[in-house]
Scaffold this active site. Structure first.
Site, short mmCIF file in Angstrom:
data_model
loop_
_atom_site.label_atom_id
_atom_site.label_comp_id
_atom_site.label_asym_id
_atom_site.label_seq_id
_atom_site.Cartn_x
_atom_site.Cartn_y
_atom_site.Cartn_z
N LYS A 9 0.84 -1.21 0.00
CA LYS A 9 0.00 0.00 0.00
C LYS A 9 0.88 1.26 0.00
CE LYS A 9 -3.89 -2.23 2.31
NZ LYS A 9 -4.93 -2.05 3.34
N TYR A 49 -12.30 -2.43 -3.67
CA TYR A 49 -12.82 -2.49 -2.30
C TYR A 49 -14.35 -2.48 -2.27
CZ TYR A 49 -8.24 -1.93 -0.06
OH TYR A 49 -6.97 -2.13 0.41
N ASN A 112 -1.99 -0.28 6.95
CA ASN A 112 -1.50 -1.60 7.39
C ASN A 112 -0.57 -2.25 6.36
OD1 ASN A 112 -3.47 -2.23 5.56
ND2 ASN A 112 -4.53 -3.70 6.86
N HIS A 115 -1.94 -5.42 1.27
CA HIS A 115 -3.24 -6.07 1.04
C HIS A 115 -2.97 -7.42 0.39
CE1 HIS A 115 -7.32 -6.83 -0.39
NE2 HIS A 115 -6.73 -7.26 -1.49
N GLU A 126 -9.36 -10.01 -8.12
CA GLU A 126 -8.40 -8.91 -7.95
C GLU A 126 -7.28 -8.97 -8.99
OE1 GLU A 126 -7.43 -9.26 -3.77
OE2 GLU A 126 -9.41 -8.50 -3.19
P1 CMP Z 1 -7.21 -4.68 3.35
O1 CMP Z 1 -6.69 -6.06 3.56
O2 CMP Z 1 -6.62 -3.87 2.27
O3 CMP Z 1 -8.79 -4.77 3.12
C1 CMP Z 1 -9.70 -3.78 3.53
C2 CMP Z 1 -9.03 -2.69 4.30
O4 CMP Z 1 -9.89 -1.87 5.04
C3 CMP Z 1 -8.14 -3.31 5.35
O5 CMP Z 1 -7.03 -3.89 4.73
C4 CMP Z 1 -7.85 -2.12 6.24
O6 CMP Z 1 -6.68 -1.40 5.84
C5 CMP Z 1 -9.06 -1.24 6.00
N1 CMP Z 1 -9.83 -1.05 7.22
C6 CMP Z 1 -10.44 -1.98 7.96
N2 CMP Z 1 -11.04 -1.42 9.03
C7 CMP Z 1 -10.80 -0.09 8.96
C8 CMP Z 1 -11.15 1.03 9.76
N3 CMP Z 1 -11.88 0.87 10.86
N4 CMP Z 1 -10.71 2.24 9.38
C9 CMP Z 1 -9.97 2.40 8.25
N5 CMP Z 1 -9.61 1.37 7.43
C10 CMP Z 1 -10.02 0.15 7.79
#
Ligand code: CMP
Length: 143
Positions: A9, A49, A112, A115, A126
């Site tokens: 990311k 998403y 985080n 993905h 995807e």
């Molecule tokens: P990802 O695996 O990319 O899939 C969906 C993403 O939503 C997840 O990682 C997180 O980065 C994001 N996400 C989940 N919960 C929250 C939240 N409460 N606030 C912001 N982002 C979120």
């Protein structure tokens, strides 16, 4: 052979973690079959998403993933979807075990670092969103 979609990311790219992350999957024994450094257009981010569309953080999620370049990848190997998820760690880095990518490099659920597809159906969807078949390579068996 199973394939998955992984993406460093914008936070991971800006923190120069591409090499570290690619190295972990290479050392594990998986093969990189496609990769590109790219800015995700808003429409593609919303499609990617789409399952989170009704969540309160959807706007924030799309804004973040389009805020800077990402490194999109397709990896191949035995059980790669589930194993990559284990190597990434829990979605929220505060719950991710040390030794996992999010456990070692992440702090917040929004930023985080990485993905990864969560199922064979997500992986197929995807990969299809981000890559044309001609952008993926095949390896000949060396031995
Ligand atoms: P990802 O695996 O990319 O899939 C969906 C993403 O939503 C997840 O990682 C997180 O980065 C994001 N996400 C989940 N919960 C929250 C939240 N409460 N606030 C912001 N982002 C979120």
């Amino acid at each position: 052979m199973e394939r998955t979609f992984l993406m460093v990311k914008p936070d991971g790219v800006q923190r120069n973690l591409i090499g570290e992350i690619v190295s972990r999957f290479e050392k594990k024994g998986f093969q990189l079959v496609g990769a590109k450094l790219m800015h995700i257009p808003t429409e593609l981010a919303e499609q990617h998403y789409g399952e989170h569309k009704e969540r309160p953080f959807f706007g924030e999620l799309v804004d973040f993933i389009t805020s800077g370049p990402v490194f999109a990848m397709v990896w191949e190997g035995e059980n790669v979807i589930a194993t990559a998820r284990q190597m990434m760690g829990s979605t929220n880095p505060k719950d991710a075990a040390p030794g996992t990518i999010r456990g070692d490099f992440g702090l917040t659920v929004g930023k985080n670092v990485i993905h990864g597809s969560d199922s064979p159906a997500s992986a197929a969807r995807e990969i299809g969103l981000f890559f044309k078949e001609a952008e993926l390579v095949e390896y000949k068996k060396l031995v």
